[in-house]
Design a protein around this motif. Structure first.
Motif, PDB file in Angstrom:
ATOM      1  N   ILE A 129     -80.931  27.069 -40.681  1.00 46.55           N
ATOM      2  CA  ILE A 129     -79.611  26.808 -40.089  1.00 46.55           C
ATOM      3  C   ILE A 129     -79.638  25.525 -39.268  1.00 46.55           C
ATOM      4  O   ILE A 129     -78.787  24.641 -39.448  1.00 46.55           O
ATOM      5  CB  ILE A 129     -79.172  28.007 -39.230  1.00 46.55           C
ATOM      6  N   PHE A 130     -80.624  25.408 -38.380  1.00 49.12           N
ATOM      7  CA  PHE A 130     -80.583  24.273 -37.461  1.00 49.12           C
ATOM      8  C   PHE A 130     -81.010  22.973 -38.114  1.00 49.12           C
ATOM      9  O   PHE A 130     -80.463  21.915 -37.845  1.00 49.12           O
ATOM     10  CB  PHE A 130     -81.477  24.563 -36.232  1.00 49.12           C
ATOM     11  N   LEU A 181     -89.163  29.076 -45.261  1.00 50.41           N
ATOM     12  CA  LEU A 181     -88.644  28.655 -43.957  1.00 50.41           C
ATOM     13  C   LEU A 181     -87.884  29.811 -43.303  1.00 50.41           C
ATOM     14  O   LEU A 181     -87.266  30.614 -43.996  1.00 50.41           O
ATOM     15  CB  LEU A 181     -87.689  27.462 -44.130  1.00 50.41           C
ATOM     16  N   SER A 182     -87.952  29.845 -41.984  1.00 49.07           N
ATOM     17  CA  SER A 182     -87.238  30.911 -41.271  1.00 49.07           C
ATOM     18  C   SER A 182     -85.742  30.626 -41.311  1.00 49.07           C
ATOM     19  O   SER A 182     -85.319  29.480 -41.478  1.00 49.07           O
ATOM     20  CB  SER A 182     -87.712  30.992 -39.824  1.00 49.07           C
ATOM     21  N   LEU A 236     -81.165  28.316 -50.443  1.00 47.91           N
ATOM     22  CA  LEU A 236     -81.973  29.277 -51.208  1.00 47.91           C
ATOM     23  C   LEU A 236     -83.381  28.723 -51.406  1.00 47.91           C
ATOM     24  O   LEU A 236     -84.379  29.412 -51.198  1.00 47.91           O
ATOM     25  CB  LEU A 236     -81.303  29.529 -52.561  1.00 47.91           C
ATOM     26  N   THR A 237     -83.453  27.428 -51.800  1.00 50.07           N
ATOM     27  CA  THR A 237     -84.746  26.775 -51.987  1.00 50.07           C
ATOM     28  C   THR A 237     -85.560  26.840 -50.712  1.00 50.07           C
ATOM     29  O   THR A 237     -86.751  27.177 -50.728  1.00 50.07           O
ATOM     30  CB  THR A 237     -84.533  25.297 -52.379  1.00 50.07           C
TER      31      THR A 237
END
Lengths: 313, 296
Positions: free
Chosen positions: A222-223, A216-217, A209-210
């Motif tokens: 995720i990556f 950030l995309s 969430l932060t």
């Protein structure tokens, strides 16, 4: 860190000793007299004296501890005894087959990793979509279908109907594709669940969430942030599935006429060739122990919490 | 009787798909000889590789044996094998697990280390090695699989038994002067069996799969007894001409295993609402309290 690795190494060594004891007791407890078998292999009508001579030659009259020591000593030198059926020594025969099983399991593992990440990402990124439903069905089927059925379906689909791949043999890369898919499907199904559940959990945690609040995309979160979180779990599951794939080789090798260790093991089991069974079992158990050791070390490298624990220990 | 009732009640609360698959499997297994339209081993070479017809609904194999009948009778082979394996594995596992959970201390330590070693080894490799030493055959297969499966049930029953032993009513019983044997056989064992049985249903799919795999490799069920894995390997040489004979046994086996796996998943996710043991424990507790009152 180093102390933790040395502890793991010590545990692995203890397990290895236990594994050798197990292999040894299995053959010692086998019913029937080995000396009779071998004497009859040499001359069809073996006399009592000949059997006695074989017993003496094999050292069957020595105490068990001495026999275990002798067996372990020669096994360490690569001498795993002589096959009762063919009369050839097992060590070289086994060494010539190791690479086949190695290529099979390694290729299957790579296939499983690629498929599991694809399925896991589809499931985690698009929950509730058709892609998600498909991946769940594939995961369930992969976990429930017997590997010999998967192999038979692949042969029928890819080799018989579409004529894309050769049915068996070891002519280059194309003949490896079906064995890899067969052996890798079950691990892929299990690992895709690990990726999916892990990613979903990581994305629900406050740091995600932060990160998105900072702009950030989704892909970057995720990556860069979520993926390292599932690494320890994934490595652990991959190790367990690696063991399962060694077992899967027992089915896959005869199905595709591959001459690997599992095939030798199966021949030994079929003809009650104790020495071959014992040698192959030893190879399998050793590979499981090494695999577990690698998983432990890999988890340590990928999990900062474990690393810190190791520094304090 | 009470255990069976509780067992049935908790089965009713499980997912429907798996109950249908498992239910059909068990029904076919029990009623196989009465349902099968043909003798599964009767050969009719003129009908070899026959397709779908009134006579043979799902065709016939390379010896002209009716496929539908063989599929149905295979369910019985599989069911009986599975029950035997689970029965032996559970008896050994529950005995060792409950003793470890009852005695604790060094007994538990030793027993559980043995269980750990057993759990560390893949069950199929253990089963194959045992068959390799003692030879092929039906009972050797059953014992080999049971040997591979008992550590799992031993660990679960130890966990359940420790939980039961930590409950207050056991302490009460001890204070009231119940002998160790009474505590073990009347209070610990029935509770543990009830709970472990539920886990066993989840394991059944893997056992069925192992039996089929061993038969596929020619090490399990021996011909002429029909079995799915063996039917599949028999039909494999004719894959190009009659693929259906390979696909059918595989599909049936997959359906059964999916049924058991879904069942296992819902148990693992703890969707079984009330633990079986609780109801039994409640009745035991009532007995104990009545007894105390009678003593006063």
């Amino acid at each position: 860190m180093r102390t933790l690795i040395s502890i793991r190494l010590r545990n692995a060594a203890v397990l290895l000793v236990l594994a050798t004891m197990l292999c040894f007791t299995l053959v010692v407890s086998a019913p029937g007299n080995v000396a009779v078998l071998i004497a009859e292999l040499r001359s069809p009508k073996a006399t009592f004296e000949q059997i006695r001579a074989v017993e003496e030659e094999l050292g069957l009259n020595d105490p068990l501890v001495v026999r275990y020591g002798n067996w372990l000593g020669s096994a360490l030198k690569g001498d795993l005894g002589v096959s009762y059926k063919t009369g050839e020594s097992i060590g070289p025969a086994l060494a010539g087959r190791l690479h086949v099983t190695g290529i099979l399991v390694a290729g299957g593992a790579i296939f499983a990793m690629i498929l599991s990440f694809t399925l896991g990402f589809i499931g985690a990124l698009m929950p509730g979509s058709i892609g998600d439903a498909t991946t769940r069905i594939i995961a369930l089927l992969g976990a429930s279908m017997p590997s010999f059925f998967v192999g038979a379906l692949l042969i029928y689909g890819l080799a018989v109907e579409l004529r894309l791949l050769p049915t068996f043999g070891s002519a280059g890369l194309s003949s490896w594709i079906m064995p890899w898919m067969t052996i890798g499907l079950l691990p892929a199904a299990v690992l895709s669940r690990v990726v999916r559940v892990g990613l979903e959990e990581a994305m629900a945690r406050p740091f995600a969430l932060t990160a998105s609040a900072k702009g950030l995309s989704r892909g970057r979160i995720i990556f860069r942030h979520a993926l390292p979180n599932i690494a320890p779990t994934y490595i652990n599951a991959l190790g367990a599935q690696g063991g399962a794939m060694v077992v899967g080789a027992v089915v896959v090798e005869p199905l595709f006429a591959l001459k690997g260790v599992a095939d030798l093991f199966l021949q030994g089991v079929l003809f009650r060739d104790f020495m071959v069974v014992q040698a192959c079992l030893l190879v399998f158990l050793t590979s499981f122990i090494i695999l577990n050791l690698l998983v432990d070390i890999g988890m340590m490298f990928s999990d900062p919490k474990l690393r810190r624990q190791g520094a304090n220990a | 009787m009470r255990i069976l009732q509780d067992f049935a009640r908790s089965l009713r609360q499980l997912p429907r798909v798996s109950m249908v698959a498992v239910g059909v499997f068990v029904t076919l297994g029990v009623l196989a000889p009465y349902i099968a339209p043909h003798d599964p081993n009767a050969q009719d070479l003129l009908a070899a590789h026959a397709g779908i017809s009134w006579e043979h609904w799902l065709g016939a194999d390379h010896l002209g044996r009716d496929t539908l009948s063989r599929l149905i009778v295979s369910a019985r082979t599989s069911l009986v094998g599975m029950c035997l394996v689970l029965l032996i594995a559970l008896s050994v596992g529950i005995t060792i697990g409950t003793i470890a959970g009852y005695k604790r201390g060094w007994v538990e330590e030793v027993l559980m280390r043995i269980v750990d070693v057993g759990l560390a080894m893949p069950s199929l490799i253990v089963a194959l090695a045992v068959i390799g030493i003692f030879g092929t055959g039906y009972w050797n297969m059953i014992f080999a699989l049971a040997l591979a499966w008992w550590p799992g049930s031993a660990r679960i029953s130890r966990a359940v038994a420790v939980g039961v032993m930590n409950r207050p009513h056991i302490e009460t019983l001890r204070v009231l002067g119940a002998s160790p044997l009474r505590v073990y056989f009347h209070h610990l064992l029935p509770t543990t069996i009830g709970a472990v049985l539920v886990y066993a249903t989840a394991d059944a799919g893997a056992v069925a799969l192992s039996i089929a795999t061993l038969s596929f490799l020619g090490l399990g069920i021996q011909p002429p007894t029909p079995e799915w894995g063996q039917m599949l390997v028999d039909a494999l040489p004719y894959l190009e001409t009659v693929p259906m004979q390979v696909i059918l046994p595989g599909l049936v086996l997959t359906a059964v295993v999916i049924g058991f796996n879904l069942l296992g998943e819902s148990i693992a996710l703890n969707r079984v609402p009330t633990p079986l043991s609780r109801r039994i424990l409640a009745s035991r507790r009532m007995l104990a309290s009545n007894w105390t009152r009678a003593q006063q």
